[in-house]
Design an enzyme around this catalytic site. Sequence first.
Site, mmCIF file in Angstrom:
data_model
loop_
_atom_site.group_PDB
_atom_site.id
_atom_site.type_symbol
_atom_site.label_atom_id
_atom_site.label_comp_id
_atom_site.label_asym_id
_atom_site.label_seq_id
_atom_site.Cartn_x
_atom_site.Cartn_y
_atom_site.Cartn_z
ATOM 1 N N ASP A 78 -3.214 2.445 -5.693
ATOM 2 C CA ASP A 78 -2.109 2.460 -4.731
ATOM 3 C C ASP A 78 -2.037 1.183 -3.894
ATOM 4 O O ASP A 78 -1.449 1.194 -2.825
ATOM 5 C CB ASP A 78 -2.246 3.673 -3.808
ATOM 6 C CG ASP A 78 -3.509 3.634 -2.973
ATOM 7 O OD1 ASP A 78 -4.418 2.853 -3.316
ATOM 8 O OD2 ASP A 78 -3.591 4.376 -1.989
ATOM 9 N N GLU A 79 -2.624 0.102 -4.378
ATOM 10 C CA GLU A 79 -2.647 -1.120 -3.583
ATOM 11 C C GLU A 79 -2.549 -2.355 -4.446
ATOM 12 O O GLU A 79 -3.133 -2.413 -5.524
ATOM 13 C CB GLU A 79 -3.981 -1.255 -2.840
ATOM 14 C CG GLU A 79 -4.151 -0.369 -1.654
ATOM 15 C CD GLU A 79 -5.512 -0.628 -1.054
ATOM 16 O OE1 GLU A 79 -5.755 -1.755 -0.588
ATOM 17 O OE2 GLU A 79 -6.336 0.298 -1.092
ATOM 18 N N ASP A 128 0.855 -1.191 0.000
ATOM 19 C CA ASP A 128 0.000 0.000 0.000
ATOM 20 C C ASP A 128 0.891 1.242 0.000
ATOM 21 O O ASP A 128 1.677 1.450 0.924
ATOM 22 C CB ASP A 128 -0.886 -0.058 1.260
ATOM 23 C CG ASP A 128 -1.987 0.978 1.228
ATOM 24 O OD1 ASP A 128 -3.095 0.661 1.674
ATOM 25 O OD2 ASP A 128 -1.728 2.108 0.781
#
Length: 376
Positions: free
Chosen positions: A141-142, A44
């Site tokens: 973002d993960e 993350d």
Amino acid sequence: MPRPDPHREPRSELRREPRRAHALREAPGGRHDPGVTRWVLHVDLDQFLAAVEQRRHPELAGRPVVVGGNGDPASRTVVATASYEAREFGVHSGMPMRLAARRCPQAVFLPADNPAYEAASEEVMAVLRGFAVVVEVIGWDEAFLQWDGDDPEALAAEVRAEVRARTGLSCATGIGDNTLRAKMATAFAKPGGVHRITAGNWFATFGTEPTGVLHGIGTKTERKLAELCIHTVAQLAESSPTAVGERLGPRMGPYYVSLGRGMGRTEMEATPWVPRSRSRETTFDVNLENWTAVLAEIRVLSARVSGDVEAEGRDVARVGVKVRYAPFLTRTRSLTLPAPTRDPAVLEAAALEVAGWFPHDRPVRLLGVRAEFTPA
DNA sequence: TCTGGGGTCCTAGGACCC
DNA sequence: TCTGGGGTCCTAGGACCC
């Protein structure tokens, strides 16, 4: 106990889970080779949007940066991401921009530049795919990494160093024996760290916490569970799936109980996500008072959606319109097209028809147009 | 704290057909 | 004429996530 940031960038994975309820059970081993354990890493990126902005505007490094909407702190938008410096002032995701500006007037306010974030995300995902892991992207973002090995902390350190070296971006990593535990571990890893949660420490970590800490349980569900006298994660874990199902739905009930038990997937899906729909919506700084203006805006939104549909290169089966009246009453209507199409004129005509079904007589705060694709 | 934009999936009721 | 049960499609709304 860090509560996970409730707002971050797109692409949900939660709602894909209930359908796979059968796969939520711990894989009948997770151990393929003796002595080698199946791990899930949840990678993350830290303050992703703000970090991308600070990376391309080095003069912003170390300064409070707030990204959201059109970048105008006076507009009716909310914060998408605040840099850690801005968070010091109480600014966080989901907060109205106006309030953020009041709390941190010296912050730099920037408009959301989605193409830039998509590109940065791709850079990072390419780095992750360079490792001998199965990568499942779950948002800008993960990502989840599936890995069989002995020292997941060592892998996490390598991943973090490589992402930093190749992209200049910082990430935190949650390690777990399934997706849920990895994801929940990340809250303890931020920023930039590593944390491990497995069956061994699940209840010690979350057993007495309220059900709302679980990824997938929001305030509404937390309240409904409380009405069943289920307040904590441990109580949820001990509940009868069918009893909870009677109150919360035949799929969701058992799914929530499985969350309480810390269950999640152990097999990642590397095939690219196929979007089910594309939509565009706008909240107006000044409510629309006349219906001619509404229809004009529907045309604008329809054209934007058509552009997205064209880029996707797939036919649309259904067109929907969303209207939010002042002060905040939201209504949606939709229509199945006589035949799937990607013709902008047909999509526009459909959007205008659906828009015509709405009451015309109240100020409009938001309009949206959505296209649902035919199943791939 | 007057509450974005872009998504996914579930639920439940009604229509319709056999 | 009246009744049934099951299956599928359509639609609106709800909940949650990033």
